[in-house]
Write an enzyme that holds these catalytic residues in place. Structure first.
Site, PDB file in Angstrom:
ATOM      1  N   THR A  45       4.676  -5.518   2.818  1.00 19.38           N
ATOM      2  CA  THR A  45       5.295  -4.354   2.185  1.00 19.38           C
ATOM      3  C   THR A  45       6.826  -4.427   2.198  1.00 19.38           C
ATOM      4  OG1 THR A  45       5.608  -1.961   2.498  1.00 19.38           O
ATOM      5  CG2 THR A  45       5.022  -3.200   4.447  1.00 19.38           C
ATOM      6  N   ASP A  46       7.456  -3.725   1.256  1.00 15.67           N
ATOM      7  CA  ASP A  46       8.932  -3.649   1.239  1.00 15.67           C
ATOM      8  C   ASP A  46       9.461  -2.934   2.479  1.00 15.67           C
ATOM      9  OD1 ASP A  46       8.108  -1.054   0.587  1.00 15.67           O
ATOM     10  OD2 ASP A  46       9.316  -0.896  -1.230  1.00 15.67           O
ATOM     11  N   GLU A  47       8.596  -2.141   3.141  1.00 17.44           N
ATOM     12  CA  GLU A  47       9.070  -1.321   4.263  1.00 17.44           C
ATOM     13  C   GLU A  47       9.537  -2.153   5.447  1.00 17.44           C
ATOM     14  OE1 GLU A  47       6.910   2.179   5.235  1.00 17.44           O
ATOM     15  OE2 GLU A  47       6.478   2.634   3.144  1.00 17.44           O
ATOM     16  N   TYR A  66       4.373   1.884  11.532  1.00 23.27           N
ATOM     17  CA  TYR A  66       3.646   1.156  10.480  1.00 23.27           C
ATOM     18  C   TYR A  66       4.431  -0.083  10.044  1.00 23.27           C
ATOM     19  CZ  TYR A  66       2.432  -0.158   5.683  1.00 23.27           C
ATOM     20  OH  TYR A  66       2.132  -0.878   4.549  1.00 23.27           O
ATOM     21  N   LYS A  87       3.695  -4.166  10.360  1.00 24.17           N
ATOM     22  CA  LYS A  87       3.611  -5.100   9.218  1.00 24.17           C
ATOM     23  C   LYS A  87       4.630  -6.235   9.405  1.00 24.17           C
ATOM     24  CE  LYS A  87       1.361  -4.697   5.930  1.00 24.17           C
ATOM     25  NZ  LYS A  87      -0.035  -5.097   5.616  1.00 24.17           N
ATOM     26  N   HIS A  91      12.534   8.876   8.473  1.00 22.52           N
ATOM     27  CA  HIS A  91      12.211   8.754   7.037  1.00 22.52           C
ATOM     28  C   HIS A  91      13.180   7.797   6.326  1.00 22.52           C
ATOM     29  CE1 HIS A  91      10.947  11.314   3.279  1.00 22.52           C
ATOM     30  NE2 HIS A  91      10.644  10.024   3.142  1.00 22.52           N
TER      31      HIS A  91
HETATM   32  P1  NAD Z   1      -5.771   1.588   2.324  1.00 20.48           P
HETATM   33  O1  NAD Z   1      -5.471   2.327   3.586  1.00 20.48           O
HETATM   34  O2  NAD Z   1      -6.133   2.348   1.104  1.00 20.48           O
HETATM   35  O3  NAD Z   1      -6.977   0.544   2.601  1.00 20.48           O
HETATM   36  C1  NAD Z   1      -7.066  -0.226   3.753  1.00 20.48           C
HETATM   37  C2  NAD Z   1      -8.463  -0.831   3.822  1.00 20.48           C
HETATM   38  O4  NAD Z   1      -8.519  -1.711   4.957  1.00 20.48           O
HETATM   39  C3  NAD Z   1      -9.586   0.193   4.011  1.00 20.48           C
HETATM   40  O5  NAD Z   1     -10.674  -0.108   3.162  1.00 20.48           O
HETATM   41  C4  NAD Z   1      -9.999   0.027   5.471  1.00 20.48           C
HETATM   42  O6  NAD Z   1     -11.361   0.361   5.723  1.00 20.48           O
HETATM   43  C5  NAD Z   1      -9.723  -1.456   5.682  1.00 20.48           C
HETATM   44  N1  NAD Z   1      -9.485  -1.806   7.102  1.00 20.48           N
HETATM   45  C6  NAD Z   1      -8.670  -1.174   7.985  1.00 20.48           C
HETATM   46  N2  NAD Z   1      -8.722  -1.785   9.184  1.00 20.48           N
HETATM   47  C7  NAD Z   1      -9.566  -2.847   9.061  1.00 20.48           C
HETATM   48  C8  NAD Z   1     -10.007  -3.875   9.932  1.00 20.48           C
HETATM   49  N3  NAD Z   1      -9.586  -3.913  11.222  1.00 20.48           N
HETATM   50  N4  NAD Z   1     -10.865  -4.803   9.471  1.00 20.48           N
HETATM   51  C9  NAD Z   1     -11.307  -4.758   8.182  1.00 20.48           C
HETATM   52  N5  NAD Z   1     -10.932  -3.807   7.306  1.00 20.48           N
HETATM   53  C10 NAD Z   1     -10.067  -2.862   7.728  1.00 20.48           C
HETATM   54  O7  NAD Z   1      -4.509   0.645   2.076  1.00 20.48           O
HETATM   55  P2  NAD Z   1      -3.839   0.184   0.691  1.00 20.48           P
HETATM   56  O8  NAD Z   1      -2.858   1.207   0.271  1.00 20.48           O
HETATM   57  O9  NAD Z   1      -4.884  -0.277  -0.241  1.00 20.48           O
HETATM   58  O10 NAD Z   1      -2.988  -1.073   1.208  1.00 20.48           O
HETATM   59  C11 NAD Z   1      -3.580  -2.360   1.269  1.00 20.48           C
HETATM   60  C12 NAD Z   1      -2.566  -3.346   1.824  1.00 20.48           C
HETATM   61  O11 NAD Z   1      -1.409  -3.375   0.989  1.00 20.48           O
HETATM   62  C13 NAD Z   1      -2.060  -2.989   3.224  1.00 20.48           C
HETATM   63  O12 NAD Z   1      -1.909  -4.187   3.950  1.00 20.48           O
HETATM   64  C14 NAD Z   1      -0.700  -2.338   2.984  1.00 20.48           C
HETATM   65  O13 NAD Z   1       0.151  -2.542   4.084  1.00 20.48           O
HETATM   66  C15 NAD Z   1      -0.240  -3.121   1.763  1.00 20.48           C
HETATM   67  N6  NAD Z   1       0.700  -2.412   0.862  1.00 20.48           N
HETATM   68  C16 NAD Z   1       0.397  -1.163   0.394  1.00 20.48           C
HETATM   69  C17 NAD Z   1       1.264  -0.547  -0.510  1.00 20.48           C
HETATM   70  C18 NAD Z   1       0.973   0.829  -1.071  1.00 20.48           C
HETATM   71  O14 NAD Z   1       1.822   1.384  -1.757  1.00 20.48           O
HETATM   72  N7  NAD Z   1      -0.207   1.391  -0.857  1.00 20.48           N
HETATM   73  C19 NAD Z   1       2.438  -1.211  -0.910  1.00 20.48           C
HETATM   74  C20 NAD Z   1       2.715  -2.488  -0.391  1.00 20.48           C
HETATM   75  C21 NAD Z   1       1.828  -3.077   0.482  1.00 20.48           C
HETATM   76  O1  DAU Z   2       6.670   0.999   0.080  1.00 14.83           O
HETATM   77  C1  DAU Z   2       5.374   0.528   0.269  1.00 14.83           C
HETATM   78  C2  DAU Z   2       4.630   1.496   1.166  1.00 14.83           C
HETATM   79  O2  DAU Z   2       4.402   2.658   0.381  1.00 14.83           O
HETATM   80  C3  DAU Z   2       3.321   0.935   1.704  1.00 14.83           C
HETATM   81  O3  DAU Z   2       3.594  -0.152   2.539  1.00 14.83           O
HETATM   82  C4  DAU Z   2       2.559   2.013   2.490  1.00 14.83           C
HETATM   83  O4  DAU Z   2       1.288   1.510   2.882  1.00 14.83           O
HETATM   84  C5  DAU Z   2       2.361   3.212   1.572  1.00 14.83           C
HETATM   85  O5  DAU Z   2       1.719   4.251   2.289  1.00 14.83           O
HETATM   86  C6  DAU Z   2       3.703   3.700   1.020  1.00 14.83           C
HETATM   87  O6  DAU Z   2       4.531   4.281   2.078  1.00 14.83           O
HETATM   88  P1  DAU Z   2       5.421   5.592   1.828  1.00 14.83           P
HETATM   89  O7  DAU Z   2       5.686   6.231   3.120  1.00 14.83           O
HETATM   90  O8  DAU Z   2       6.586   5.291   0.963  1.00 14.83           O
HETATM   91  O9  DAU Z   2       4.366   6.441   0.910  1.00 14.83           O
HETATM   92  P2  DAU Z   2       3.904   7.968   0.965  1.00 14.83           P
HETATM   93  O10 DAU Z   2       3.024   8.179  -0.224  1.00 14.83           O
HETATM   94  O11 DAU Z   2       3.388   8.367   2.299  1.00 14.83           O
HETATM   95  O12 DAU Z   2       5.272   8.749   0.725  1.00 14.83           O
HETATM   96  C7  DAU Z   2       6.077   8.504  -0.417  1.00 14.83           C
HETATM   97  C8  DAU Z   2       7.339   9.371  -0.306  1.00 14.83           C
HETATM   98  O13 DAU Z   2       6.967  10.760  -0.421  1.00 14.83           O
HETATM   99  C9  DAU Z   2       8.052   9.265   1.037  1.00 14.83           C
HETATM  100  O14 DAU Z   2       9.446   9.356   0.829  1.00 14.83           O
HETATM  101  C10 DAU Z   2       7.559  10.458   1.827  1.00 14.83           C
HETATM  102  C11 DAU Z   2       7.344  11.508   0.747  1.00 14.83           C
HETATM  103  N1  DAU Z   2       6.260  12.494   1.012  1.00 14.83           N
HETATM  104  C12 DAU Z   2       5.025  12.013   1.312  1.00 14.83           C
HETATM  105  C13 DAU Z   2       3.980  12.875   1.567  1.00 14.83           C
HETATM  106  C14 DAU Z   2       2.617  12.342   1.935  1.00 14.83           C
HETATM  107  C15 DAU Z   2       6.512  13.853   0.904  1.00 14.83           C
HETATM  108  O15 DAU Z   2       7.647  14.292   0.604  1.00 14.83           O
HETATM  109  N2  DAU Z   2       5.475  14.704   1.142  1.00 14.83           N
HETATM  110  C16 DAU Z   2       4.223  14.285   1.493  1.00 14.83           C
HETATM  111  O16 DAU Z   2       3.341  15.151   1.721  1.00 14.83           O
END
Ligand code: NAD
Ligand code: DAU
Length: 340
Positions: free
Chosen positions: A127-129, A153, A157, A279
């Site tokens: 992730t970019d985070e 988190y 990562k 944040h």
């Molecule tokens: P998500 O939380 O929707 O899904 C995670 C999945 O992993 C779930 O199906 C869960 O059951 C499974 N899981 C958790 N722990 C496990 C384990 N120990 N063994 C096997 N399976 C397990 O997450 P997402 O948003 O789909 O993100 C997927 C990946 O992409 C993550 O690695 C996250 O860090 C990365 N990512 C997410 C975003 C985003 O914006 N959502 C952006 C960049 C990177």
């Molecule tokens: O940048 C990639 C990441 O994006 C992934 O690695 C993470 O898995 C994914 O969860 C996401 O993280 P963020 O923290 O950026 O996403 P989130 O949707 O939780 O929040 C997006 C922005 O909105 C953040 O600035 C926090 C704000 N927010 C979020 C929630 C849930 C609010 O203001 N109110 C809320 O209730």
């Protein structure tokens, strides 16, 4: 190809498997998922029930050495894409421990099993985070930026990314790392900003905006991220990190206002709540390397993507109801109770 996808019942994993099955019907895809609160096996039930789909679901934990070793051996896996993770920043603030055990220890176990099995390609999805937070005038993150994670988190990562780097440098393990900005689209769990705001706005409930809503995220439609992961799997260099982004920076307030406008709801629903601790202010991605080496480009504009996303949630309202378990409700009540 015989591909093991981990975390395929989550948001991005589900979209990735659906897209790869469409683009590469001959691939055999094995989905290893622990089914945490965020995993939903029903997302891919159609594939599971079709015996000619070339899709197999495997219930298990990436941290389970014996189970993963057996999967790699029994199914003769060629390559792995690791999506499995604890993914929600707010939950990591509440309780970091599961983030360390899955994101760091689980990833290390998966790589170790794959190294022993001689797996030819491993894509670790990060992730970019991990880069931390940008000031308003700073250039976007490149792959050369230092890792400066701010939440439990993102620290977990970053830990996994460093372990992947060590596996490449020490053992020549063929791992590539992808780092992407904020994804949105179908099947995203309604604890994340966009589906949560959809759910609340359409129910006429207050929308909890952290702080003053000025934090910036770079939004990418999930299929574009999945394409980046696919390109890394097919063409990525071992040991290399690739950034992906959507070139769509928005403050949270801009995004929420746009959603309210599309949903035909009033801005008076916006409610400012106590900020998320630590944040990050701004994320933005420089993905020139992925453009040059992989031919990556984000194809979906934010306008198109948010339209498709709202359409999907509107047509799949029962999915949103279905995934909200007791554990989900408990976390949400505690977390937002504390933000008042
Ligand atoms: P998500 O939380 O929707 O899904 C995670 C999945 O992993 C779930 O199906 C869960 O059951 C499974 N899981 C958790 N722990 C496990 C384990 N120990 N063994 C096997 N399976 C397990 O997450 P997402 O948003 O789909 O993100 C997927 C990946 O992409 C993550 O690695 C996250 O860090 C990365 N990512 C997410 C975003 C985003 O914006 N959502 C952006 C960049 C990177
Ligand atoms: O940048 C990639 C990441 O994006 C992934 O690695 C993470 O898995 C994914 O969860 C996401 O993280 P963020 O923290 O950026 O996403 P989130 O949707 O939780 O929040 C997006 C922005 O909105 C953040 O600035 C926090 C704000 N927010 C979020 C929630 C849930 C609010 O203001 N109110 C809320 O209730």
């Amino acid at each position: 190809m015989r591909l093991l996808v981990t975390g395929g019942c989550g948001f991005i994993g589900t979209n990735f498997i659906l897209l790869m099955k469409e683009r590469h019907p001959d691939w055999k895809i094995f989905n290893l998922d622990k089914l945490t609160y965020a995993g939903n096996r029903k997302n891919l039930l159609k594939l599971e029930q079709d015996e000619n789909s070339g899709y197999t679901f495997l219930h298990g934990d990436i941290g389970d050495r014996e189970f993963v070793t057996a999967v790699l051996h029994d199914h003769k896996i060629d390559a792995i894409v690791n999506f499995a993770a604890e993914s929600h920043v707010d939950r990591s603030i509440n309780d970091p421990a599961p983030f360390l055990s899955t994101n760091i220890m689980g990833t290390q176990n998966l790589m170790e099993c794959a190294r022993q099995a001689g797996t030819e390609k491993f894509v670790h999805v990060s992730t970019d985070e991990v880069y931390g937070s940008l000031g308003p005038d700073e250039p976007a993150f490149s792959e050369k930026n230092p890792l400066q994670p701010n939440s439990p988190y993102s620290a977990s990562k970053a830990g996994a990314d460093l372990m992947a780097r060590a596996y490449f440098e020490t053992y020549g393990f063929p791992v590539s790392i992808t780092r992407c900005s904020n994804n949105y689209g179908p099947y995203q769990f309604p604890e994340k900003l966009i589906p949560l705001m959809f759910l609340k706005a359409t129910a006429g409930e207050k929308l909890p905006v952290y702080g003053d809503g000025s934090n910036i995220r770079d939004w990418i439609y999930v299929d574009d991220h999945c394409t980046g992961v696919e390109l890394t799997l097919l063409k990525g260099r071992p040991g290399q990190v690739y950034n992906f982004g959507g070139a769509a920076e928005k403050t949270n307030l801009e995004l929420i206002r746009e959603m309210l406008h599309l949903l035909n709801r009033d801005e008076s629903l916006i409610s400012y709540v106590k900020d998320r601790p630590g944040h990050d202010k701004r994320y933005a991605m420089d993905f020139k390397l992925a453009e040059k080496e992989l031919g990556f480009t984000p194809k979906t504009s934010f306008r198109q993507g948010i339209g498709k996303t709202i359409e999907w949630y509107t047509a799949n309202r029962e999915w949103l109801e279905d995934v909200r378990s007791g554990a989900y409700r408990e976390f949400m009540e505690n977390w937002y109770g504390e933000r008042k």
